[in-house]
Design an enzyme around this catalytic site. Sequence first.
Site, PDB file in Angstrom:
ATOM      1  N   GLN A 162      13.916   5.488  -2.743  1.00 40.06           N
ATOM      2  CA  GLN A 162      13.650   6.714  -3.508  1.00 40.06           C
ATOM      3  C   GLN A 162      14.963   7.305  -4.013  1.00 40.06           C
ATOM      4  O   GLN A 162      15.954   7.340  -3.280  1.00 40.06           O
ATOM      5  CB  GLN A 162      12.921   7.726  -2.625  1.00 40.06           C
ATOM      6  CG  GLN A 162      11.577   7.225  -2.105  1.00 40.06           C
ATOM      7  CD  GLN A 162      10.444   7.393  -3.097  1.00 40.06           C
ATOM      8  OE1 GLN A 162      10.615   7.945  -4.177  1.00 40.06           O
ATOM      9  NE2 GLN A 162       9.273   6.905  -2.726  1.00 40.06           N
ATOM     10  N   ASP A 204       1.392   4.090  -1.798  1.00 38.57           N
ATOM     11  CA  ASP A 204       2.499   4.607  -2.616  1.00 38.57           C
ATOM     12  C   ASP A 204       2.833   3.581  -3.702  1.00 38.57           C
ATOM     13  O   ASP A 204       3.885   2.939  -3.663  1.00 38.57           O
ATOM     14  CB  ASP A 204       3.720   4.873  -1.718  1.00 38.57           C
ATOM     15  CG  ASP A 204       4.866   5.509  -2.484  1.00 38.57           C
ATOM     16  OD1 ASP A 204       4.671   5.921  -3.637  1.00 38.57           O
ATOM     17  OD2 ASP A 204       5.972   5.606  -1.913  1.00 38.57           O
ATOM     18  N   TYR A 264       2.405  -0.736  -0.111  1.00 37.55           N
ATOM     19  CA  TYR A 264       3.503  -0.620  -1.083  1.00 37.55           C
ATOM     20  C   TYR A 264       4.700   0.013  -0.363  1.00 37.55           C
ATOM     21  O   TYR A 264       5.225   1.042  -0.775  1.00 37.55           O
ATOM     22  CB  TYR A 264       3.119   0.243  -2.291  1.00 37.55           C
ATOM     23  CG  TYR A 264       1.847  -0.170  -2.993  1.00 37.55           C
ATOM     24  CD1 TYR A 264       1.884  -1.071  -4.052  1.00 37.55           C
ATOM     25  CD2 TYR A 264       0.615   0.351  -2.606  1.00 37.55           C
ATOM     26  CE1 TYR A 264       0.718  -1.447  -4.711  1.00 37.55           C
ATOM     27  CE2 TYR A 264      -0.553  -0.025  -3.252  1.00 37.55           C
ATOM     28  CZ  TYR A 264      -0.493  -0.914  -4.300  1.00 37.55           C
ATOM     29  OH  TYR A 264      -1.646  -1.276  -4.944  1.00 37.55           O
ATOM     30  N   CYS A 285       4.056   8.554  -8.326  1.00 33.86           N
ATOM     31  CA  CYS A 285       5.047   9.095  -9.259  1.00 33.86           C
ATOM     32  C   CYS A 285       4.437   9.200 -10.647  1.00 33.86           C
ATOM     33  O   CYS A 285       5.142   9.458 -11.618  1.00 33.86           O
ATOM     34  CB  CYS A 285       6.304   8.220  -9.276  1.00 33.86           C
ATOM     35  SG  CYS A 285       5.943   6.513  -9.669  1.00 33.86           S
ATOM     36  N   GLU A 321       4.251  -5.165   1.209  1.00 33.59           N
ATOM     37  CA  GLU A 321       5.096  -4.975   0.021  1.00 33.59           C
ATOM     38  C   GLU A 321       5.223  -6.331  -0.679  1.00 33.59           C
ATOM     39  O   GLU A 321       5.311  -7.363  -0.023  1.00 33.59           O
ATOM     40  CB  GLU A 321       6.463  -4.443   0.509  1.00 33.59           C
ATOM     41  CG  GLU A 321       7.641  -4.662  -0.382  1.00 33.59           C
ATOM     42  CD  GLU A 321       7.571  -3.904  -1.699  1.00 33.59           C
ATOM     43  OE1 GLU A 321       7.211  -2.717  -1.703  1.00 33.59           O
ATOM     44  OE2 GLU A 321       7.870  -4.524  -2.730  1.00 33.59           O
TER      45      GLU A 321
HETATM   46  N1  SAH Z   1       6.855   3.449  -0.244  1.00 36.78           N
HETATM   47  C1  SAH Z   1       8.153   3.015  -0.676  1.00 36.78           C
HETATM   48  C2  SAH Z   1       8.145   2.291  -2.029  1.00 36.78           C
HETATM   49  C3  SAH Z   1       7.317   2.880  -3.131  1.00 36.78           C
HETATM   50  S1  SAH Z   1       7.598   2.191  -4.745  1.00 36.78           S
HETATM   51  C4  SAH Z   1       9.140   4.161  -0.661  1.00 36.78           C
HETATM   52  O1  SAH Z   1       8.751   5.316  -0.517  1.00 36.78           O
HETATM   53  O2  SAH Z   1      10.338   3.899  -0.793  1.00 36.78           O
HETATM   54  C5  SAH Z   1       6.328   1.033  -4.925  1.00 36.78           C
HETATM   55  C6  SAH Z   1       6.572  -0.295  -4.234  1.00 36.78           C
HETATM   56  O3  SAH Z   1       5.418  -1.091  -4.474  1.00 36.78           O
HETATM   57  C7  SAH Z   1       7.763  -1.084  -4.748  1.00 36.78           C
HETATM   58  O4  SAH Z   1       8.584  -1.406  -3.648  1.00 36.78           O
HETATM   59  C8  SAH Z   1       7.137  -2.348  -5.354  1.00 36.78           C
HETATM   60  O5  SAH Z   1       7.924  -3.505  -5.159  1.00 36.78           O
HETATM   61  C9  SAH Z   1       5.832  -2.450  -4.579  1.00 36.78           C
HETATM   62  N2  SAH Z   1       4.716  -3.170  -5.229  1.00 36.78           N
HETATM   63  C10 SAH Z   1       4.402  -3.230  -6.541  1.00 36.78           C
HETATM   64  N3  SAH Z   1       3.253  -3.903  -6.722  1.00 36.78           N
HETATM   65  C11 SAH Z   1       2.814  -4.281  -5.492  1.00 36.78           C
HETATM   66  C12 SAH Z   1       1.660  -5.005  -5.029  1.00 36.78           C
HETATM   67  N4  SAH Z   1       0.738  -5.470  -5.868  1.00 36.78           N
HETATM   68  N5  SAH Z   1       1.515  -5.191  -3.695  1.00 36.78           N
HETATM   69  C13 SAH Z   1       2.445  -4.729  -2.830  1.00 36.78           C
HETATM   70  N6  SAH Z   1       3.560  -4.045  -3.215  1.00 36.78           N
HETATM   71  C14 SAH Z   1       3.747  -3.828  -4.528  1.00 36.78           C
END
Ligand code: SAH
Length: 541
Positions: free
Chosen positions: A281, A379, A310, A406, A331
Amino acid sequence: MKKKDHFIGQCIDYTHDGLGIVKYNSVTVFVKNMIAGETALIEIIKVLKNYCVGRVIEFKDQSLYRQIPICDYYKQCGGCSLMHLTQEGQQDFKTRRVRETLERIGHLDVKVNDCLMDSNPYYYRNKVQVPVDIKDNYIISGFYKAHTNDIIDNNYCFIQNKFSNDVTAYVKEIMNKYHIMPYDKKNHTGMIRHILTRYGVHTDEGMLALISYTKDIPYLNNLIDEVIKKFPNIRTVILNINKRHDNVILGDEVIVLYGDGVIHDKLLGNDYQISLKSFYQINPRQVEVLYSKAIELADFNKDDIVLDAYCGIGTIGITLASKVKKVYGVEAVEQAIIDAGDNARRNHIDNIEFKCDDAGHFMEGCINSHKNINVVIVDPPRKGCSEQFLDHLIQLSPDRVIYISCNVATQARDLYYLRDYYKPVVCQPVDMFPNTVHVETVTLLSKLDVDKHIDVEIKLDELDLTSAESKASYAQIKEYILEKFDLKVSTLYIAQIKKKCGIVLRENYNKSKKEKQVIPQCTPEKEEAIMDALRYFKMVE
Ligand code: SAH
């Protein structure tokens, strides 16, 4: 209305990207730099089919929310389009935006709290990637001019951290000194495309990455030596090779030139390792506000089994792990999952398991292997969740869902999709991106009593029961299964299994009147229990 027309109008609201909305004789006019409540003399500069675009000639009445933007490039730059609003003004804009989007796209009547603002709206970004170009024989870098590919040469951006501003300016200086050429998009010549910097606010560790079209960069070692000498807090320097001819910034190949390719930072008391490609973030102050709010809304207890979907480098799951029994994190980016595992070990957390997988696919596995996940934190990236993910979420059927986003537009769409199963209880906007139009939201969803909902439909639809059906009521079957197997089954599941056994049901037994209905499917364990009950009540052989 036609071009050059003048009128006096009042701004009544904003578009999602911060333009003022003015109504004049039922025509909608979008006006840049106008704040809700303000009155101005406006000139029409563009007439389109459904709306017009105007500009302010003279303010008649200005808002108390107006301030002079701190940045000289405010008018040209596409980044901070809300810099003319005070913090109260930005709070009003962001709260309105979330509320209106949830109503308009999600058709949801959900309580939206006032946006939680950053205590300092400047110097917050811990990651910056700026494009590089050459103009009049001089290397330039900075953000793009709004709606163009023209770079504004700016060494001092008010929303970046000081480390990034200083390192980027210095790299530019060295590129000029050694004639290291930027990449030329048209002819595919030259080298450096972007300068990327990351900074750990709590550790003072910095990362520098040069994103280049080619590995052959003259005087590269001199460049690195000089930058490290000037900024001893640089922990790692990376060369990323990007041969693509599109707008994607990072290429596949990562070459670590100095250090070990990672920096560290702290978040709510835990230590994290961050690599070039991992999502982390970007606002270190507000991410703590966001996660704390998510944890407060989830109201965890020691029996909870949580899925952090995610999960990036595992920050949310690691933050809450000590409050619950077990956490799973999923993830899609492999490096992020490697970092997440390291991060859990670094912080001595042993009740968390990470998996590199598509979040929807992972959840399907959780359903099949009967992981009793009762809280899911979602997320996703800006595009939101896939329908496959949401369908599996409904089947997994956790008690609470915390949806962090977001992009409130895709969140609203997803909440609408879940509406028959989950009710949004409260939405908390958090200002992760001060001075820009973007806003983060965290929404608590609680499970609707689908059983009750379906019971009502079944009672109405099944008045003419077949003889087999009349043998035991749904309530009796449920009671039997609870007593014998200590399992709760829904009326819907019983109806599904009855149907499978050929016990005739009225056609509408589980169809909601709403479109896009997603029907949860009974698990094998529950199916067996229901079959046992049907045999007991002699409804099947
Ligand atoms: N929760 C974390 C990251 C949020 S951003 C934090 O707060 O830091 C969203 C994340 O989703 C990214 O790391 C991206 O790589 C991942 N992502 C995107 N598509 C996805 C999918 N289909 N399955 C799993 N993860 C995914």
